[in-house]
Design a protein around this motif. Structure first.
Motif, mmCIF file in Angstrom:
data_model
loop_
_atom_site.group_PDB
_atom_site.id
_atom_site.type_symbol
_atom_site.label_atom_id
_atom_site.label_comp_id
_atom_site.label_asym_id
_atom_site.label_seq_id
_atom_site.Cartn_x
_atom_site.Cartn_y
_atom_site.Cartn_z
ATOM 1 N N SER B 120 -16.776 -17.033 -19.267
ATOM 2 C CA SER B 120 -16.372 -18.168 -20.150
ATOM 3 C C SER B 120 -16.148 -17.337 -21.635
ATOM 4 O O SER B 120 -15.712 -18.240 -22.306
ATOM 5 N N GLY B 121 -16.103 -16.138 -21.655
ATOM 6 C CA GLY B 121 -15.940 -15.473 -22.914
ATOM 7 C C GLY B 121 -14.560 -15.627 -23.275
ATOM 8 O O GLY B 121 -13.875 -15.627 -22.338
ATOM 9 N N SER B 122 -14.002 -15.608 -24.581
ATOM 10 C CA SER B 122 -12.718 -15.864 -24.934
ATOM 11 C C SER B 122 -11.992 -14.422 -24.886
ATOM 12 O O SER B 122 -10.813 -14.364 -24.797
ATOM 13 N N TRP B 123 -12.744 -13.349 -24.964
ATOM 14 C CA TRP B 123 -12.113 -12.223 -24.978
ATOM 15 C C TRP B 123 -12.047 -10.891 -23.972
ATOM 16 O O TRP B 123 -11.673 -9.866 -24.053
ATOM 17 N N TRP B 124 -12.809 -11.690 -22.941
ATOM 18 C CA TRP B 124 -13.010 -10.623 -21.732
ATOM 19 C C TRP B 124 -12.599 -10.985 -20.547
ATOM 20 O O TRP B 124 -12.627 -12.244 -20.319
ATOM 21 N N ASN B 125 -12.021 -10.259 -19.634
ATOM 22 C CA ASN B 125 -11.376 -10.833 -18.515
ATOM 23 C C ASN B 125 -12.301 -10.148 -17.286
ATOM 24 O O ASN B 125 -12.024 -9.221 -16.755
ATOM 25 N N THR B 126 -13.165 -10.960 -17.076
ATOM 26 C CA THR B 126 -14.183 -10.635 -15.869
ATOM 27 C C THR B 126 -14.484 -11.522 -15.050
ATOM 28 O O THR B 126 -14.141 -12.873 -15.021
ATOM 29 N N VAL B 127 -14.771 -11.303 -13.679
ATOM 30 C CA VAL B 127 -15.173 -12.450 -12.757
ATOM 31 C C VAL B 127 -16.628 -12.048 -12.200
ATOM 32 O O VAL B 127 -16.750 -10.800 -12.104
ATOM 33 N N LYS B 128 -17.367 -13.103 -11.620
ATOM 34 C CA LYS B 128 -18.636 -12.693 -10.830
ATOM 35 C C LYS B 128 -18.037 -12.897 -9.238
ATOM 36 O O LYS B 128 -17.478 -13.680 -8.913
ATOM 37 N N ASP B 168 -7.906 -6.975 -18.356
ATOM 38 C CA ASP B 168 -9.021 -6.592 -19.656
ATOM 39 C C ASP B 168 -8.706 -5.211 -20.293
ATOM 40 O O ASP B 168 -8.085 -4.264 -19.478
ATOM 41 N N GLU B 169 -8.523 -5.208 -21.647
ATOM 42 C CA GLU B 169 -8.249 -4.105 -22.362
ATOM 43 C C GLU B 169 -8.886 -2.978 -22.173
ATOM 44 O O GLU B 169 -8.645 -1.765 -22.167
ATOM 45 N N ASN B 170 -10.059 -3.147 -21.815
ATOM 46 C CA ASN B 170 -11.163 -1.794 -21.353
ATOM 47 C C ASN B 170 -11.016 -1.376 -20.016
ATOM 48 O O ASN B 170 -11.548 -0.400 -19.717
ATOM 49 N N CYS B 171 -10.120 -2.047 -19.170
ATOM 50 C CA CYS B 171 -9.787 -1.443 -17.942
ATOM 51 C C CYS B 171 -8.584 -0.769 -17.917
ATOM 52 O O CYS B 171 -7.608 -1.128 -18.060
ATOM 53 N N LYS B 172 -8.766 0.747 -17.728
ATOM 54 C CA LYS B 172 -7.860 1.324 -17.640
ATOM 55 C C LYS B 172 -7.716 2.271 -16.488
ATOM 56 O O LYS B 172 -8.257 2.749 -16.022
ATOM 57 N N VAL B 173 -6.260 2.182 -16.057
ATOM 58 C CA VAL B 173 -6.032 2.663 -14.553
ATOM 59 C C VAL B 173 -4.706 3.634 -14.612
ATOM 60 O O VAL B 173 -3.808 3.221 -15.213
ATOM 61 N N ALA B 174 -5.069 4.829 -14.127
ATOM 62 C CA ALA B 174 -3.848 5.668 -14.397
ATOM 63 C C ALA B 174 -2.678 5.414 -13.107
ATOM 64 O O ALA B 174 -3.052 5.081 -11.929
ATOM 65 N N ALA B 175 -1.618 5.312 -13.662
ATOM 66 C CA ALA B 175 -0.405 4.786 -12.699
ATOM 67 C C ALA B 175 0.683 5.522 -12.854
ATOM 68 O O ALA B 175 1.008 6.482 -13.532
ATOM 69 N N SER B 176 1.484 5.318 -11.580
ATOM 70 C CA SER B 176 2.881 6.138 -11.628
ATOM 71 C C SER B 176 3.859 5.052 -11.124
ATOM 72 O O SER B 176 3.623 4.011 -10.506
ATOM 73 N N VAL B 177 5.160 5.231 -11.600
ATOM 74 C CA VAL B 177 6.185 4.244 -11.468
ATOM 75 C C VAL B 177 7.035 4.562 -10.123
ATOM 76 O O VAL B 177 7.408 5.901 -10.041
ATOM 77 N N GLU B 178 7.172 3.856 -9.233
ATOM 78 C CA GLU B 178 8.005 3.995 -8.031
ATOM 79 C C GLU B 178 9.310 4.466 -8.352
ATOM 80 O O GLU B 178 10.164 4.279 -9.270
ATOM 81 N N GLY B 179 9.827 5.720 -7.613
ATOM 82 C CA GLY B 179 11.047 6.427 -7.837
ATOM 83 C C GLY B 179 11.375 7.117 -9.041
ATOM 84 O O GLY B 179 12.360 7.525 -9.262
ATOM 85 N N THR B 180 10.261 7.525 -9.414
ATOM 86 C CA THR B 180 10.193 8.342 -10.940
ATOM 87 C C THR B 180 9.082 9.047 -10.959
ATOM 88 O O THR B 180 8.155 8.895 -10.264
ATOM 89 N N ARG B 181 9.192 10.115 -11.819
ATOM 90 C CA ARG B 181 8.117 10.925 -12.246
ATOM 91 C C ARG B 181 7.244 10.628 -13.320
ATOM 92 O O ARG B 181 6.344 11.100 -13.745
ATOM 93 N N GLU B 182 7.352 9.210 -13.811
ATOM 94 C CA GLU B 182 6.691 8.597 -14.758
ATOM 95 C C GLU B 182 5.473 8.373 -14.474
ATOM 96 O O GLU B 182 5.052 7.746 -13.410
ATOM 97 N N GLN B 183 4.314 8.624 -15.383
ATOM 98 C CA GLN B 183 2.890 8.541 -15.188
ATOM 99 C C GLN B 183 2.620 7.810 -16.646
ATOM 100 O O GLN B 183 2.990 8.172 -17.503
#
Lengths: 180, 267
Positions: B120-128, B168-183
């Motif tokens: 119910s917080g305004s600035w956090w994106n979490t679920v239980k 959520d801004e605090n959730c950081k995930v390393a990712a890559s883009v399909e068909g490229t070498r971009e990470q």
């Protein structure tokens, strides 16, 4: 003491209930916050120690539920909301004489205003922690929206809680009667 | 100032001081204990919410029925209500079948969970979710659905856990883009111009030529999230002063999410 226990139960229930209320999409995702409204009512209806107790309980429960643990730290310290709630509760207590005379229109508006202050303070805290002070329109709508909703809900809660107070025989004048 | 008020203020300040002085480990313990204490209310509230929504759906059908056929009102009401209830059950059945199918197909060892409350917080994106350490859940476990990544577990109590969503801004995930070498690093946006949460892929090279619709997956760097899980698709790409940034549309609709899986290991 009965009325104090009822208010504490109300704070707890409102914390659970507001978790099930979805954000208001038409208000840029503003949240419906009920617990602060009940806390501010407590600040008006209870003597100083009661105000401190409700601020402590509300702030503690809110932080325990929302503070985000990061890898080896927490984003915002547990307990900061208690101080914020107590400070706002103390300001609210200043309006008690009018409240004791049976007037609570202005207090309802202040409940909304202070709810917005809480949301704004939360935003400032995370902004300082995360960096990048940004204030687009959506942020203001979210902050103001929570306050508007709280101000609209406040009369219902103030009326209901006043009714409960009279039902349990609690007189909102601690100088004369003390707490039941 | 009355004596009781002074005593109350002193007790209050001492109690707040103790809480503020808690170290992160103890803070997480306190949060976990509180979450455990409040979890029966969340579970009850969640089942109540499901019942109310089912009841409301049934009522809506009754209203339509009254307009459609005034002669056979009573009989039609009964039939429509039963029909609606069965349709709800069928939908739920299909959803659960899909979920079970995914659980069987997946290369990960998964634990199914149901979302019981949203922050119910305004600035956090979490679920239980309705799983905790009794079910083998630990903090920092990836959470996903058959459509893609949802987030990771943070605070875990006996039978309820908090999931930090990728929005959520605090959730950081390393990712890559399909068909490229971009990470890059995917993270949620602090503000969203729509009611839907927004996520972005940051720290891309300025020359990255990303097109709308390209898929973004977890790269597995960092160790929390397994590689190859869908995160979203590119919406647009902007070149900033130092890097490139792509706005993504999440693969999972985080606003209507009901069932998720927690990755507890590999099969």
């Amino acid at each position: 003491m009965i009325f104090f226990a009822i208010l504490v139960a109300g704070l707890f229930s409102s914390l659970v209930v507001q978790e099930f209320i979805p954000p208001l999409a038409w208000l840029f995702g503003a949240r419906v916050l009920i617990m602060p409204v009940i806390m501010f009512y407590g600040a008006l209806a209870l003597p100083s120690w009661g105000m401190l107790a409700t601020a402590f309980i509300s702030g503690f429960m809110w932080d325990a539920l929302t503070v985000q643990p990061l890898e080896s730290s927490v984003e915002i310290s547990l307990g900061w909301s208690i101080l914020l709630y107590a400070a706002l509760g103390a300001i609210m207590s200043g309006f008690r004489p009018l409240f004791q005379r049976g007037r609570w229109e202005i207090h309802c508006l202040f409940s909304g205003l202070f709810t917005s202050v809480i949301v704004l303070a939360e935003y400032l805290m995370i902004t300082i922690r995360r960096g990048g002070l940004i204030f687009p329109n959506e942020i203001w709508w979210k902050i103001g929206g929570a306050g508007i909703v709280a101000a609209l809900l406040a009369p219902i809660f103030y009326f209901s809680l006043n009714w409960i107070a009279s039902l349990v025989g609690y007189e909102i004048n601690p100088e004369e009667k003390g707490i039941n | 100032m009355r004596r009781t008020n002074i005593v109350a203020l002193v007790v209050f300040l001492i109690a707040v001081g103790i809480i503020l002085a808690l170290n992160p480990r103890n803070t997480i313990k306190v949060q976990s204990a509180f979450l455990g204490m409040i979890s029966p209310f969340f579970r009850t509230g969640s089942s109540l919410q499901v019942r109310i929504s089912t009841y409301r759906t049934a009522l809506k059908s009754l209203g339509q029925l009254e307009q459609d056929n005034k002669i056979l009102v009573t009989q039609n009401r009964e039939l429509k209500t039963i029909n609606q209830t069965l349709r709800d059950l069928e939908q739920e059945n299909n959803r659960l079948r899909r979920a079970i199918g995914y659980e069987e197909r997946s290369v990960f060892q998964l634990i199914p969970a149901r979302i019981i409350a949203r922050d119910s917080g305004s600035w956090w994106n979490t679920v239980k979710i309705d799983r905790g350490f009794d079910d083998g859940i630990d903090p920092d476990m990836p959470v996903l659905t058959e459509d893609g990544l949802v987030g990771k577990t943070t605070t875990v109590s006996k039978n309820v856990s908090t999931v930090l969503l990728i929005a959520d801004e605090n959730c950081k995930v390393a990712a890559s883009v399909e068909g490229t070498r971009e990470q890059g690093i995917v993270r949620g946006e602090r503000t969203s111009t729509t009611s839907m949460p927004e996520i972005s892929l940051n720290f891309l090279s300025k020359t990255a030529d990303l097109k709308a619709g390209q898929k973004v997956y977890t790269s597995g760097v960092g160790g929390v999230y397994p590689s190859g899980v869908a995160i979203g698709v590119v919406k647009d790409f902007k070149v900033r002063e130092l890097d490139g940034k792509a706005t993504l549309i999440p693969s999972v609709d985080l606003t209507t999410l009901q069932d998720v899986f927690i990755v507890v290991g590999k099969k």
